[in-house]
Design an enzyme around this catalytic site. Structure first.
Site, PDB file in Angstrom:
ATOM      1  N   HIS A  90      60.033  40.412  24.303  1.00 33.23           N
ATOM      2  CA  HIS A  90      58.388  40.024  23.976  1.00 33.23           C
ATOM      3  C   HIS A  90      57.665  41.428  23.960  1.00 33.23           C
ATOM      4  O   HIS A  90      56.592  41.350  24.041  1.00 33.23           O
ATOM      5  CB  HIS A  90      58.033  39.053  25.047  1.00 33.23           C
ATOM      6  CG  HIS A  90      58.253  37.971  24.832  1.00 33.23           C
ATOM      7  ND1 HIS A  90      59.467  37.442  24.625  1.00 33.23           N
ATOM      8  CD2 HIS A  90      57.527  36.592  24.873  1.00 33.23           C
ATOM      9  CE1 HIS A  90      59.493  36.116  24.374  1.00 33.23           C
ATOM     10  NE2 HIS A  90      58.063  35.672  24.473  1.00 33.23           N
ATOM     11  N   ASP A 153      50.136  37.604  32.850  1.00 32.18           N
ATOM     12  CA  ASP A 153      49.269  36.326  32.565  1.00 32.18           C
ATOM     13  C   ASP A 153      50.401  35.519  32.026  1.00 32.18           C
ATOM     14  O   ASP A 153      50.130  34.091  32.458  1.00 32.18           O
ATOM     15  CB  ASP A 153      48.390  36.617  31.298  1.00 32.18           C
ATOM     16  CG  ASP A 153      47.125  37.503  31.613  1.00 32.18           C
ATOM     17  OD1 ASP A 153      46.897  37.671  32.761  1.00 32.18           O
ATOM     18  OD2 ASP A 153      46.578  37.693  30.792  1.00 32.18           O
ATOM     19  N   GLU A 266      39.688  38.711  36.062  1.00 30.42           N
ATOM     20  CA  GLU A 266      40.116  39.332  34.689  1.00 30.42           C
ATOM     21  C   GLU A 266      39.023  38.735  33.413  1.00 30.42           C
ATOM     22  O   GLU A 266      38.279  37.877  34.016  1.00 30.42           O
ATOM     23  CB  GLU A 266      41.511  38.400  34.312  1.00 30.42           C
ATOM     24  CG  GLU A 266      42.234  39.051  33.034  1.00 30.42           C
ATOM     25  CD  GLU A 266      43.509  38.479  32.747  1.00 30.42           C
ATOM     26  OE1 GLU A 266      44.369  38.321  33.895  1.00 30.42           O
ATOM     27  OE2 GLU A 266      43.583  38.140  31.802  1.00 30.42           O
TER      28      GLU A 266
END
Ligand SMILES: Cc1cc2nc3c(=O)[nH]c(=O)nc-3n(C[C@H](O)[C@H](O)[C@H](O)COP(=O)(O)OP(=O)(O)OC[C@H]3O[C@@H](n4cnc5c(N)ncnc54)[C@H](O)[C@@H]3O)c2cc1C
Length: 416
Positions: A90, A153, A266
């Protein structure tokens, strides 16, 4: 002394082995795992970034550290043969690829380690470098009621993959990135040695591997600090039109003591218009609660800001949650009317981006190219950055998220 992976010495015998077929290489390496020829269509030739595609020589699925050690030893004796560990692929710039080289698919080792360790009143979990964080979460919470303290996240990422970067989410202001929440690693070094390291044992290797993009060793096991998992999370979003107020509030929240602030802080930037991907509709508030732009003042600029916060609680704390949350929200200067909140289980909160992934896959944008950029901006430059970059260069959005993580430099673990 740290050897870089793929740093090499010429060895004709070893090189000739590479001309052999897959089964004889596997036999000569005495691998317990498997090995297959590289292919441009194999998973090892792609990553999430979708910007690069290269063909590896072999894709190796090791059974554990011993196999990885044998592979790295072969590469270290062979000229121009590179090795890359691949977690879940990723990353975005081909970091987990090796053109004409050996890609080690760490997913085959994901179940090798999972041990809960109470040590001197604290709790830790030993997990495999190839384990996915989403599995670490669900197994830790369901079996022990504990969970790691610092997250990303999105959790379909491997332990080794994020520890080779940093691993940042809305908990990093308190506990530092994931790399600051590891106390011990088992690593296969560039010479193929299986070595345990920590802040006090082989510390140069430990700090080289953490954030080392796989260039200083391959993580086969990590010992991660845990905290008691809350049952529930109150997940809140509030919207700002002024950057100074947004950053002032974010800074206020991240500098409060533990227990006197939110557990997750955040934010993100979005366009002040009705564009479905970049504007108001891209900011989901409560289910059924549409973004109402009439609350935004006429003087607001080209972009708006959303502060996303979360408050952890146990079911038994429920009566006191409203008081604590309302007390904190009462100190913030968001736009009246642009607040939403929802109560979800702790695991559902942490798996929120995994659910968004399903929607993005359904609309076909998951497989497109992702030229992402991460930047650290200091407090003294951030207002200027907002004016020049967000309000001007990116005023029409980027067709994806523009996230802001308020961080404290003091929370990053560094070598002495
Ligand atoms: C949808 C999405 C959301 C993301 N969200 C966040 C986020 O919130 N916060 C954040 O910090 N990052 C985030 N990232 C970035 C992500 O953390 C990094 O790209 C991470 O490296 C990906 O992990 P991976 O397991 O896929 O690693 P890979 O892409 O497979 O590998 C990344 C690097 O780590 C090396 N590596 C992999 N495994 C090991 C190992 N066991 N030992 C040593 N080196 C290894 C590889 O060689 C490569 O250099 C996100 C990425 C995506 C795609």
């Amino acid at each position: 002394m740290i050897a870089y992976l793929g740093r090499i010495v010429h060895d004709n015998d070893a090189e000739s082995k590479l001309d052999d077929d897959v089964s004889s290489i596997s036999k000569s390496l005495d691998l317990q795992g498997s090995i297959e020829k590289g292919d441009v269509s194999s998973l090892a030739s792609k990553d999430f970034g979708g910007l690069y595609s290269v063909k590896p020589l072999f894709l190796i699925k090791p059974s554990g550290a011993e196999d990885i050690s044998r592979v790295v030893k072969l590469a270290s004796r062979t000229s121009n043969l590179t090795v890359a560990a691949r977690g879940n692929g990723h990353s975005i710039n081909g970091q987990a690829m090796a053109e004409g080289g050996l890609v080690i698919d760490m997913s085959s080792t994901e179940k090798n380690h999972f041990e809960f360790l109470p040590i001197n009143g604290s709790h830790y979990i030993d997990v495999s470098g190839g384990a996915l964080w989403e599995d670490v979460l669900t197994r830790c919470v369901s079996r022990y009621g504990y969970a790691p303290r610092s997250w990303t996240d999105y959790l379909s990422l491997t332990v080794g993959g994020t520890l080779s970067n940093a691993g940042v989410s809305g908990q990093a202001f308190r506990y530092g990135p994931q790399t600051s929440n590891v106390t011990e690693l088992e690593v296969v070094t560039g010479k193929g040695e299986i070595t345990v390291c920590s802040e006090t044992l082989n510390s140069e290797l430990f700090f080289g591997v953490l954030g080392g993009l796989g260039q200083f060793g391959i993580i086969t096991r990590a010992r991660i600090k845990l905290q008691q998992a809350p049952d529930m999370v109150r997940w809140i979003r509030v919207v700002y039109s002024e950057f100074e107020e947004f950053t002032r509030d974010a800074e206020f929240l991240v500098t409060q003591k533990e227990g006197e602030s939110f557990d997750y802080v955040e934010g993100f930037v979005f366009c002040n218009n009705d564009d479905p991907f970049n504007g108001w509709p891209s900011v989901p508030l409560d289910p059924g609660h549409e973004f109402n732009p009439t609350h935004i003042s006429q003087t607001a600029g080209s972009v708006l800001y959303c502060l996303e916060v979360a408050f952890h609680y146990r079911n038994s704390d429920h009566p006191t949650v409203d008081t604590a949350v309302n007390g904190l929200l009462g100190r913030l200067r968001f736009v009246e009317g642009l607040k939403s909140q929802v109560d979800v289980s702790y695991t559902k909160f942490l798996l929120r981006v995994n659910r968004a992934e399903e929607q993005v896959k359904a609309n076909g944008t998951w497989d497109g190219p992702h030229p992402w950029l991460n930047l650290f901006v200091s407090k003294s430059d951030v207002v200027n950055f907002d004016r020049t970059v967000f309000k001007t260069m990116l005023k029409d959005g980027v067709g994806g998220p523009m996230l802001i993580y308020p961080l404290l430099r003091s929370k990053e673990k560094r070598s002495a």
